[in-house]
Design a protein around this motif. Structure first.
Motif, PDB file in Angstrom:
ATOM      1  N   ALA A  43       0.823  -1.348   0.038  1.00  0.00           N
ATOM      2  CA  ALA A  43       0.044  -0.025  -0.067  1.00  0.00           C
ATOM      3  C   ALA A  43       1.005   1.214  -0.029  1.00  0.00           C
ATOM      4  N   LEU A  44       1.896   1.163   0.754  1.00  0.00           N
ATOM      5  CA  LEU A  44       2.945   2.417   0.924  1.00  0.00           C
ATOM      6  C   LEU A  44       3.458   2.586  -0.366  1.00  0.00           C
ATOM      7  N   ARG A  45       3.929   1.581  -1.150  1.00  0.00           N
ATOM      8  CA  ARG A  45       4.494   1.640  -2.262  1.00  0.00           C
ATOM      9  C   ARG A  45       3.662   2.150  -3.611  1.00  0.00           C
ATOM     10  N   GLN A  46       2.445   1.589  -3.429  1.00  0.00           N
ATOM     11  CA  GLN A  46       1.596   1.927  -4.585  1.00  0.00           C
ATOM     12  C   GLN A  46       1.222   3.661  -4.460  1.00  0.00           C
ATOM     13  N   LYS A  47       1.377   3.983  -3.328  1.00  0.00           N
ATOM     14  CA  LYS A  47       0.868   5.357  -2.813  1.00  0.00           C
ATOM     15  C   LYS A  47       2.196   6.333  -3.158  1.00  0.00           C
ATOM     16  N   GLY A  52       4.488  10.033  -6.880  1.00  0.00           N
ATOM     17  CA  GLY A  52       5.595  10.145  -7.567  1.00  0.00           C
ATOM     18  C   GLY A  52       7.079  10.481  -6.820  1.00  0.00           C
ATOM     19  N   ILE A  53       6.886   9.729  -5.650  1.00  0.00           N
ATOM     20  CA  ILE A  53       8.135   9.648  -4.669  1.00  0.00           C
ATOM     21  C   ILE A  53       8.609   8.453  -4.470  1.00  0.00           C
ATOM     22  N   GLY A  54      10.065   8.464  -4.004  1.00  0.00           N
ATOM     23  CA  GLY A  54      10.696   7.185  -3.867  1.00  0.00           C
ATOM     24  C   GLY A  54      10.456   6.652  -2.332  1.00  0.00           C
ATOM     25  N   LEU A  55      10.783   5.649  -2.075  1.00  0.00           N
ATOM     26  CA  LEU A  55      10.632   4.991  -0.857  1.00  0.00           C
ATOM     27  C   LEU A  55      11.902   4.481  -0.398  1.00  0.00           C
ATOM     28  N   GLY A  56      12.238   4.240   0.775  1.00  0.00           N
ATOM     29  CA  GLY A  56      13.432   3.301   1.138  1.00  0.00           C
ATOM     30  C   GLY A  56      14.680   3.874   0.533  1.00  0.00           C
ATOM     31  N   HIS A  57      15.598   2.954   0.436  1.00  0.00           N
ATOM     32  CA  HIS A  57      16.765   3.294  -0.266  1.00  0.00           C
ATOM     33  C   HIS A  57      16.622   3.352  -1.583  1.00  0.00           C
ATOM     34  N   GLN A  58      17.030   4.167  -2.402  1.00  0.00           N
ATOM     35  CA  GLN A  58      17.115   4.077  -3.813  1.00  0.00           C
ATOM     36  C   GLN A  58      18.368   3.756  -4.448  1.00  0.00           C
TER      37      GLN A  58
END
Length: 59
Positions: A43-47, A52-58
């Motif tokens: 759910a977090l990744r989909q949102k 249009g933002i990245g999550l965790g370590h890119q």
């Protein structure tokens, strides 16, 4: 047969989105964000994709 927890959808509030963006900037691991917000990693990744933002370590 075991009782399964029913998935309950929660709307994203402005505060939730603000918090997600702050975690994105701080590069907080998705697992930690999921536990804090009580939402699934998916759910977090989909949102994040929608916003249009990245999550965790890119990498």
């Amino acid at each position: 047969m075991a009782n399964k927890a029913k998935n309950v959808r929660r709307e994203w509030t402005k505060e939730d989105i603000k918090e997600l963006k702050a975690h994105s900037k701080a590069r907080t691991p998705v697992v930690k964000i999921a536990k804090m917000t009580k939402r699934t990693e998916g759910a977090l990744r989909q949102k994040a994709i929608v916003l249009g933002i990245g999550l965790g370590h890119q990498r």
